[in-house]
Write a protein that holds these residues in place. Sequence first.
Motif, PDB file in Angstrom:
ATOM      1  N   UNK A   1    -104.745  16.126 -67.843  1.00  0.00           N
ATOM      2  CA  UNK A   1    -104.302  15.164 -66.670  1.00  0.00           C
ATOM      3  C   UNK A   1    -102.960  15.247 -66.047  1.00  0.00           C
ATOM      4  N   UNK A   2    -102.117  16.152 -66.847  1.00  0.00           N
ATOM      5  CA  UNK A   2    -100.968  16.476 -66.377  1.00  0.00           C
ATOM      6  C   UNK A   2    -100.587  17.882 -66.213  1.00  0.00           C
TER       7      UNK A   2
ATOM      8  N   UNK B   1     -98.049  18.843 -61.119  1.00  0.00           N
ATOM      9  CA  UNK B   1     -97.852  17.418 -60.988  1.00  0.00           C
ATOM     10  C   UNK B   1     -96.211  17.250 -61.545  1.00  0.00           C
ATOM     11  N   UNK B   2     -95.813  17.715 -62.580  1.00  0.00           N
ATOM     12  CA  UNK B   2     -94.580  17.646 -62.999  1.00  0.00           C
ATOM     13  C   UNK B   2     -93.398  18.086 -62.080  1.00  0.00           C
TER      14      UNK B   2
ATOM     15  N   UNK C   1     -93.020  15.432 -59.238  1.00  0.00           N
ATOM     16  CA  UNK C   1     -92.165  14.226 -59.469  1.00  0.00           C
ATOM     17  C   UNK C   1     -90.832  14.751 -59.571  1.00  0.00           C
TER      18      UNK C   1
END
Lengths: 285, 99
Positions: free
Chosen positions: A77-78, A82-83, A86
């Motif tokens: 889920x990560x 995604x990172x 962010x």
Amino acid sequence: MKRTYIFMLLSLLLFTGCSQEKADALLTVAKSYESKSLAAIDAYEELFKDSVYVEKKSNDEIFNQTSSVIKKYGKDKVTFQNLVDEISSRNDKLLDKKIEMEFNKLRVIYEKIRKTYESLPQGSITAVKYVSCAQDIVAKSMIQLTNFSTIIDKTPLYSDNIKKDFASYKNMIVKKEDDKAKILLEKIANNINSYDEKYENALKLTLLAVKEGKVLHELLGSYKDITISDILSVTQSGFDFISTINKTDINKIKEGLTAFETQFSSEEYWQRVGNIPVFEIESCK
Amino acid sequence: MSEELDITLVKKADEVLQKLYDKYEEADQADKWMMEPTILKAREELLNAKLTLFKEGVLTTNQDLERLDNIKAEIDAAANTQALIMSTAKFAVFLSTFV
């Protein structure tokens, strides 16, 4: 500024022939309308850009969320993307760019009005033909500017950041974190006040532009019969208005815009022009 | 009339977005992470709808407003994060039709 402008018009009167002097004066008013309209449009663009601003998360927040989601839902889920999303600021300005693109399209009509008259002092036959025709473009742009003020008045663009902070504020109250909530309320109030100031400025600039548009529209309507002193007279009244607008109460500004809106929606000429697409007016059929 | 409906649509959509931010704040850290992408998508589509309204109007119908009311009711009633994410995605798709 005002003296320079009047001096410029008087110089035209002294040193040029009658038709050229009128054409130059008309071009000066068209340029003034363009700059005032673009100033109003810039102000609306800024409101839109402010509205999508959201603070980035701190590394602590990112750690708390990613560690929780991995423990609760699993590592998949990560994702690395995604990172990156962010942390990296590469994509932060995507919405700003979208807004800029849309506003650049809006600016075209106002730049076109001025360009239409640029060849008039040289006596271009095409430009003379466009004097009456482009009156409709000015009318259309005035209606558009008034509509901008109405839409922003009825659907304010308070930012996503304020909305997120408001959600946090309510949650703090529920959790009985009153001290934190009071501090956040202060921040929310500052951001709302800052928006309100920019919004009022946008309305003032809009009223200035629409009033200048009215001057240009009337000059175009009576271009054959008008004299240079008529042009000086109407531009003088424009300067008188500019000098008072910053001290004018926002409700008076709104009244001024509403008066234009009422005229545009009730009179046959404005209704007709308002319903014609810009590209049809431009083709000057 | 249609301009009034357009304005009502944007106001209601703003309320739905505020509701999503409220739900986000109430969620635990893991669910915040899960909800965020669809909220961002909805936010982007609402910006597009607002830009369209600002430029030329979006011509909302009464049926559109009913659909938005139904989506809002779904978001209000979402029993878990997955249901909330699905309703938020539906909200984003709904807004994308007004561009």
